[in-house]
Design a protein around this motif. Sequence first.
Motif, short mmCIF file in Angstrom:
data_model
loop_
_atom_site.label_atom_id
_atom_site.label_comp_id
_atom_site.label_asym_id
_atom_site.label_seq_id
_atom_site.Cartn_x
_atom_site.Cartn_y
_atom_site.Cartn_z
N GLN A 78 -0.69 -5.32 -9.73
CA GLN A 78 -0.08 -3.82 -10.07
C GLN A 78 0.94 -4.24 -11.47
OE1 GLN A 78 -0.59 -0.80 -9.49
NE2 GLN A 78 1.31 0.10 -10.21
N GLN A 104 -1.04 6.41 -2.27
CA GLN A 104 -0.36 6.07 -3.81
C GLN A 104 -0.89 6.94 -4.46
OE1 GLN A 104 -2.91 3.25 -5.89
NE2 GLN A 104 -1.19 1.54 -6.04
N GLN A 105 -1.94 7.90 -4.75
CA GLN A 105 -2.46 8.64 -5.46
C GLN A 105 -1.66 10.09 -5.18
OE1 GLN A 105 -3.93 7.98 -8.37
NE2 GLN A 105 -4.21 5.90 -7.68
N SER A 115 1.02 10.60 -3.84
CA SER A 115 2.55 10.50 -3.88
C SER A 115 3.13 11.56 -4.92
CB SER A 115 2.77 9.01 -4.12
OG SER A 115 2.44 8.53 -5.17
N LEU A 146 7.35 -0.10 1.48
CA LEU A 146 6.74 1.18 1.57
C LEU A 146 7.44 2.41 2.02
CD1 LEU A 146 3.02 -0.02 2.90
CD2 LEU A 146 3.57 1.06 0.88
N PHE A 149 8.78 4.36 -6.62
CA PHE A 149 7.17 4.25 -6.63
C PHE A 149 6.81 2.66 -6.87
CE2 PHE A 149 3.25 3.94 -9.05
CZ PHE A 149 2.40 4.19 -7.98
N PRO A 186 5.13 1.60 -3.12
CA PRO A 186 3.65 2.39 -3.20
C PRO A 186 2.85 1.93 -4.37
CG PRO A 186 5.68 3.78 -2.71
CD PRO A 186 6.33 2.28 -2.88
N GLY A 187 3.50 1.51 -5.46
CA GLY A 187 2.74 1.25 -6.39
C GLY A 187 1.75 -0.10 -6.37
N PRO A 220 -0.25 -1.27 -1.74
CA PRO A 220 -1.83 -0.84 -1.21
C PRO A 220 -2.68 -1.63 -1.87
CG PRO A 220 -0.58 0.94 -2.02
CD PRO A 220 0.35 -0.12 -2.37
N TRP A 221 -2.74 -2.27 -3.08
CA TRP A 221 -3.98 -3.06 -3.51
C TRP A 221 -4.30 -4.32 -2.79
CZ3 TRP A 221 -6.89 -0.43 -6.46
CH2 TRP A 221 -6.38 0.41 -7.37
N ASN A 231 -9.39 5.26 -3.48
CA ASN A 231 -8.51 5.41 -4.58
C ASN A 231 -8.61 6.06 -5.77
OD1 ASN A 231 -6.53 4.14 -6.94
ND2 ASN A 231 -5.36 3.83 -4.96
#
Length: 473
Positions: free
Chosen positions: A161, A282-283, A285, A339, A381, A385-386, A389-390, A413
């Motif tokens: 990220q 994530q998306q 948000s 998170l 973010f 959260p950015g 998740p990955w 995603n």
Amino acid sequence: MAGINGRLVFAIVSSTCWSAFQHGYNTGVLNAPQEVMSEWLQKDALTGTNLTIPATKDPKVTTVWSVAVSIYCVGGMIGGVITGLVADRLGRKGGLMWNNVLVFLGAGLQGFSKMANSSEMLIVGRLFIGVNNGLNAGLAPMYLAEISPVSLRGSIGTVYQLVITMTILLSQVLGLETVLGTPSGWPWLFAVTAIPAVVQLCTLPLCPESPKYLLLNKGAELHAQRALNWLRGDVAVHGEMEEMHQEAEKNKVSKKVTLRELFANGQLRQPLIMAIVVMIAQQLSGINAVMFFSTYIFTQANLNEMQSQYATLGMGGMNVVMTVISLLLVEIAGRKTLLLVGFMGMFICTVGLCVASTYTEYYPWVSFLCIGLVILFVVTFAVGPGSIPWFLVTELFNQSARPAASSVAVTVNWTANFIVSLSFLPLFTILKANVFIVFAVFQVIFILFIWKKIPETKNKTVEEITAMFRQQL
């Protein structure tokens, strides 16, 4: 205990930095040169356009532009779907290397689209690069998770990220009118993506395949030990090899997990739901909405076009800085904490934007408050959260289930990204700033889910994490 060393850093850079470059750069590359590319579409590439109106308002141009933007997400979804297959057939390293074929195809088609006056070449090139990025989003975090020491897995996982944020910023800088955002320069914006692909093809062959893939998927114990020795340097690897052997014994019983088993098996379904929710979170948000809305806010604050561009660059720079801080904090504070802090901060900023934006017409100073809230939103973010998740997805599953689970999570995603990109503008047109109420509701749901359901995976082995799910059944 295994730590960071030169060879491990080289493997991280060779595998993930150049893969994440494609993901971040191609996400942001269309933003800055939209006007000059729209003029090219209107005057040269398309027939039947209305030359009496601005290119960005021509219905035919905007339709083709929308397709070029959205086809990228469709490509990402396709790449996500085939991630598990590629990871198992070609390996993590092998998949990343072969994936560069799509970069060359995409860069060539987009780079030469102006010369050929072909909007079709631009669109197909975006599709190819989208598939590449979808595969990268699954393969690179998977490779990182499998080569990282347990104590550094979160920090190393955040690198993906971090590079995305850096290369989004790079694409915005290169897209400025003073750099390559010109009628003659924009094809080079797309052609430049071939450079990191070439670098990766020169450096990644020097790195080993994932030791876990070699032992658990291929049964090549000697090659796995050599790979682990290469990655760990002087540190003894007997403990890690023993852990992999234990996981291999369990995999002999469970065999490779299919998509059907992933949903049918309760022990796997529970972490899969978690993986899907954090990817959707994530998306949904609101990050893409806030980034879009920032242009409107900058206009309200009476910034001219050039000042607005530099303010946007400042936001991108803040995103990079905070992702670096997240990389340092993730092994101290933990995944779940970051998170929760991130989504709570975003919720406060979202409510603040919703309220403050209604007063911008009456009190000019409120526009500057909105700018501050936008920057704070990006900061919160980036904190969790950015990036989390990955790699969280790769931590929740063992070797047999990881490819299929990554495939599902990455596809979700990109699908959520596609839905947000299609629906935000119509919603914004109808609701204006009230659109943030929708995102605030989602944020509350995600906060409650993370608090109640997501386990802390910091400093836990994959076996310890999967044991938690077995105990909860």
